[in-house]
Design an enzyme around this catalytic site. Sequence first.
Site, mmCIF file in Angstrom:
data_model
loop_
_atom_site.group_PDB
_atom_site.id
_atom_site.type_symbol
_atom_site.label_atom_id
_atom_site.label_comp_id
_atom_site.label_asym_id
_atom_site.label_seq_id
_atom_site.Cartn_x
_atom_site.Cartn_y
_atom_site.Cartn_z
ATOM 1 N N ASP A 174 85.586 58.144 52.149
ATOM 2 C CA ASP A 174 86.429 59.268 52.766
ATOM 3 C C ASP A 174 85.955 58.916 54.498
ATOM 4 O OD1 ASP A 174 87.447 61.349 54.091
ATOM 5 O OD2 ASP A 174 85.641 62.679 53.308
ATOM 6 N N THR A 213 83.715 61.817 62.475
ATOM 7 C CA THR A 213 82.312 61.926 62.555
ATOM 8 C C THR A 213 81.604 61.246 61.547
ATOM 9 O OG1 THR A 213 82.784 63.843 63.615
ATOM 10 C CG2 THR A 213 80.309 63.371 63.171
ATOM 11 N N ILE A 230 81.453 59.119 57.450
ATOM 12 C CA ILE A 230 82.118 58.428 56.224
ATOM 13 C C ILE A 230 81.292 59.012 55.202
ATOM 14 C CG2 ILE A 230 82.363 56.155 55.080
ATOM 15 C CD1 ILE A 230 82.408 54.710 57.918
ATOM 16 N N GLY A 257 97.212 63.233 58.107
ATOM 17 C CA GLY A 257 96.036 62.507 57.906
ATOM 18 C C GLY A 257 95.857 62.330 56.541
ATOM 19 N N ASP A 283 93.136 62.037 54.774
ATOM 20 C CA ASP A 283 92.014 63.016 53.977
ATOM 21 C C ASP A 283 92.688 64.257 53.920
ATOM 22 O OD1 ASP A 283 92.860 63.539 56.919
ATOM 23 O OD2 ASP A 283 90.689 64.345 57.283
ATOM 24 N N ARG A 284 93.949 64.627 54.382
ATOM 25 C CA ARG A 284 94.586 65.921 54.174
ATOM 26 C C ARG A 284 95.283 65.864 52.821
ATOM 27 N NH1 ARG A 284 97.645 68.025 59.320
ATOM 28 N NH2 ARG A 284 97.349 69.891 58.359
ATOM 29 N N ASP A 336 89.543 72.249 55.646
ATOM 30 C CA ASP A 336 88.512 71.260 55.700
ATOM 31 C C ASP A 336 87.890 71.266 57.139
ATOM 32 O OD1 ASP A 336 87.192 68.824 56.003
ATOM 33 O OD2 ASP A 336 88.563 67.533 54.663
ATOM 34 N N THR A 348 85.472 67.018 61.853
ATOM 35 C CA THR A 348 85.458 67.092 63.420
ATOM 36 C C THR A 348 86.455 67.926 63.958
ATOM 37 O OG1 THR A 348 85.014 64.580 63.165
ATOM 38 C CG2 THR A 348 85.878 65.460 65.268
HETATM 39 N N1 ADP Z 1 75.570 69.103 55.591
HETATM 40 C C1 ADP Z 1 75.755 69.264 56.965
HETATM 41 N N2 ADP Z 1 75.030 70.197 57.721
HETATM 42 C C2 ADP Z 1 75.283 70.389 59.080
HETATM 43 N N3 ADP Z 1 76.232 69.768 59.718
HETATM 44 C C3 ADP Z 1 76.938 68.860 58.993
HETATM 45 C C4 ADP Z 1 76.876 68.540 57.852
HETATM 46 N N4 ADP Z 1 77.734 67.617 57.510
HETATM 47 C C5 ADP Z 1 78.674 67.307 58.454
HETATM 48 N N5 ADP Z 1 78.036 68.256 59.751
HETATM 49 C C6 ADP Z 1 78.497 68.148 61.060
HETATM 50 O O1 ADP Z 1 80.034 68.624 60.952
HETATM 51 C C7 ADP Z 1 80.769 67.956 61.643
HETATM 52 C C8 ADP Z 1 81.726 67.483 60.643
HETATM 53 O O2 ADP Z 1 81.462 66.727 59.727
HETATM 54 P P1 ADP Z 1 82.250 65.772 58.666
HETATM 55 O O3 ADP Z 1 82.696 67.137 57.753
HETATM 56 O O4 ADP Z 1 81.614 65.048 58.065
HETATM 57 O O5 ADP Z 1 83.542 65.505 59.797
HETATM 58 P P2 ADP Z 1 84.490 64.492 59.766
HETATM 59 O O6 ADP Z 1 85.094 64.548 58.013
HETATM 60 O O7 ADP Z 1 85.267 64.596 60.583
HETATM 61 O O8 ADP Z 1 83.894 63.178 59.815
HETATM 62 C C9 ADP Z 1 79.881 66.835 62.261
HETATM 63 O O9 ADP Z 1 79.868 67.269 63.621
HETATM 64 C C10 ADP Z 1 78.667 66.618 61.470
HETATM 65 O O10 ADP Z 1 77.717 66.341 62.254
HETATM 66 C C1 PAZ Z 2 93.333 66.202 61.758
HETATM 67 C C2 PAZ Z 2 92.224 65.037 61.809
HETATM 68 C C3 PAZ Z 2 91.867 64.503 62.869
HETATM 69 C C4 PAZ Z 2 91.220 65.607 60.720
HETATM 70 O O1 PAZ Z 2 90.086 64.552 60.604
HETATM 71 P P1 PAZ Z 2 88.672 64.614 60.446
HETATM 72 O O2 PAZ Z 2 88.237 66.251 61.014
HETATM 73 O O3 PAZ Z 2 88.340 64.811 58.943
HETATM 74 O O4 PAZ Z 2 87.777 63.720 61.035
HETATM 75 C C5 PAZ Z 2 93.044 63.835 60.719
HETATM 76 O O5 PAZ Z 2 93.557 64.533 59.405
HETATM 77 C C6 PAZ Z 2 94.254 63.212 61.415
HETATM 78 O O6 PAZ Z 2 94.015 62.515 62.386
HETATM 79 N N1 PAZ Z 2 95.310 63.497 61.184
HETATM 80 C C7 PAZ Z 2 96.558 63.023 61.660
HETATM 81 C C8 PAZ Z 2 97.666 64.125 62.165
HETATM 82 C C9 PAZ Z 2 98.101 65.141 61.023
HETATM 83 O O7 PAZ Z 2 97.367 65.195 60.035
HETATM 84 O O8 PAZ Z 2 99.001 65.778 61.376
HETATM 85 K K K Z 3 87.095 64.968 56.472
#
Ligand code: ADP
Ligand code: PAZ
Ligand code: K
Length: 256
Positions: free
Chosen positions: A6, A10, A12, A107, A109-110, A129, A132
């Site tokens: 996934d 920020t 993977i 996205g 992921d959604r 969710d 970021t």
């Molecule tokens: N277990 C955790 N505890 C604290 N902060 C976290 C944890 N996991 C992720 N983060 C922080 O939360 C933010 C979003 O992380 P994440 O859910 O992995 O985002 P994305 O899916 O966008 O990569 C990031 O800034 C990350 O550093």
């Molecule tokens: C909204 C998001 C940036 C969320 O990504 P994430 O926070 O998991 O990194 C991603 O789902 C995305 O780029 N979506 C495309 C635009 C949309 O879903 O409408």
């Molecule tokens: K995500």
Amino acid sequence: MLLVFDVGNTNIVVGVYKDKKLIKDWRISTDKDKTSDEYGMLIKQLFIYEGLDLNLVEDVIISSVVPNVMHSLENFSLKYCKKEPIVVGPGIKTGINIKYDNPKQVGADRIVNAVAAYDKYKGPIIVVDFGTATTFCAISKKGEYLGGTIAPGIKISSEALFQKASKLPRVELVKPDMVICKNTVSAMQAGIIYGYAGLVDNIVELMKKELKSSNVKVIATGGLASLIYTESKTIDHVDKYLTLEGLRLIYEMNRE
Ligand SMILES: Nc1ncnc2c1ncn2[C@@H]1O[C@H](COP(=O)(O)OP(=O)(O)O)[C@@H](O)[C@H]1O
Ligand SMILES: CC(C)(COP(=O)(O)O)[C@@H](O)C(=O)NCCC(=O)O
Ligand SMILES: [K+]
């Protein structure tokens, strides 16, 4: 074994499934500059550390919202797992009818979250969710992806505060006891966490009104879900592995 990725902006999240069971998961930084060999060595080391064997991976599935990382991960899969990965996107079966104006815009992921949430909890459902960005997605009783909301994520909102105001420091995301705070750090922490809980509750309440249903379940996932869960009035459950579970389900629907 099935290897799932996934890819968020920020992090993977990497998961290993043996049949239907998640046996291991890791969180690595999303790095657009890493090559397939660098990802290969990192993942190989994680496998070795856990006593797993990368040669036993039978299939790979990837969901990504970061196009630049795909080239490296696809090559990683071909070179180190000897497998063409399944990439969640157009042409992949999900069982979900996407009601976005342009379904390709949502996205991945959604969609993956929606698949897992609908399978596990049935609709109508709202998935929040915390990544970021913080995304809110509404899924109908019939399993249609109705759309949703995208808000700035908790971490990036607080980073902006620290970067744009000279006298504000970077703060740890912990909850102060009060909102009438007597120092800068607590005042910022309260603003971020209690403010964010209000953002979540307001969007969820508005979505529930639009869904016109009284029995909507609200499931949260993502790195920072547990931080907000305790302060929000509307989140019913935190499901840490929702996205990985969705990837496994989509794999089952698309495997040869
Ligand atoms: N277990 C955790 N505890 C604290 N902060 C976290 C944890 N996991 C992720 N983060 C922080 O939360 C933010 C979003 O992380 P994440 O859910 O992995 O985002 P994305 O899916 O966008 O990569 C990031 O800034 C990350 O550093
Ligand atoms: C909204 C998001 C940036 C969320 O990504 P994430 O926070 O998991 O990194 C991603 O789902 C995305 O780029 N979506 C495309 C635009 C949309 O879903 O409408
Ligand atoms: K995500």
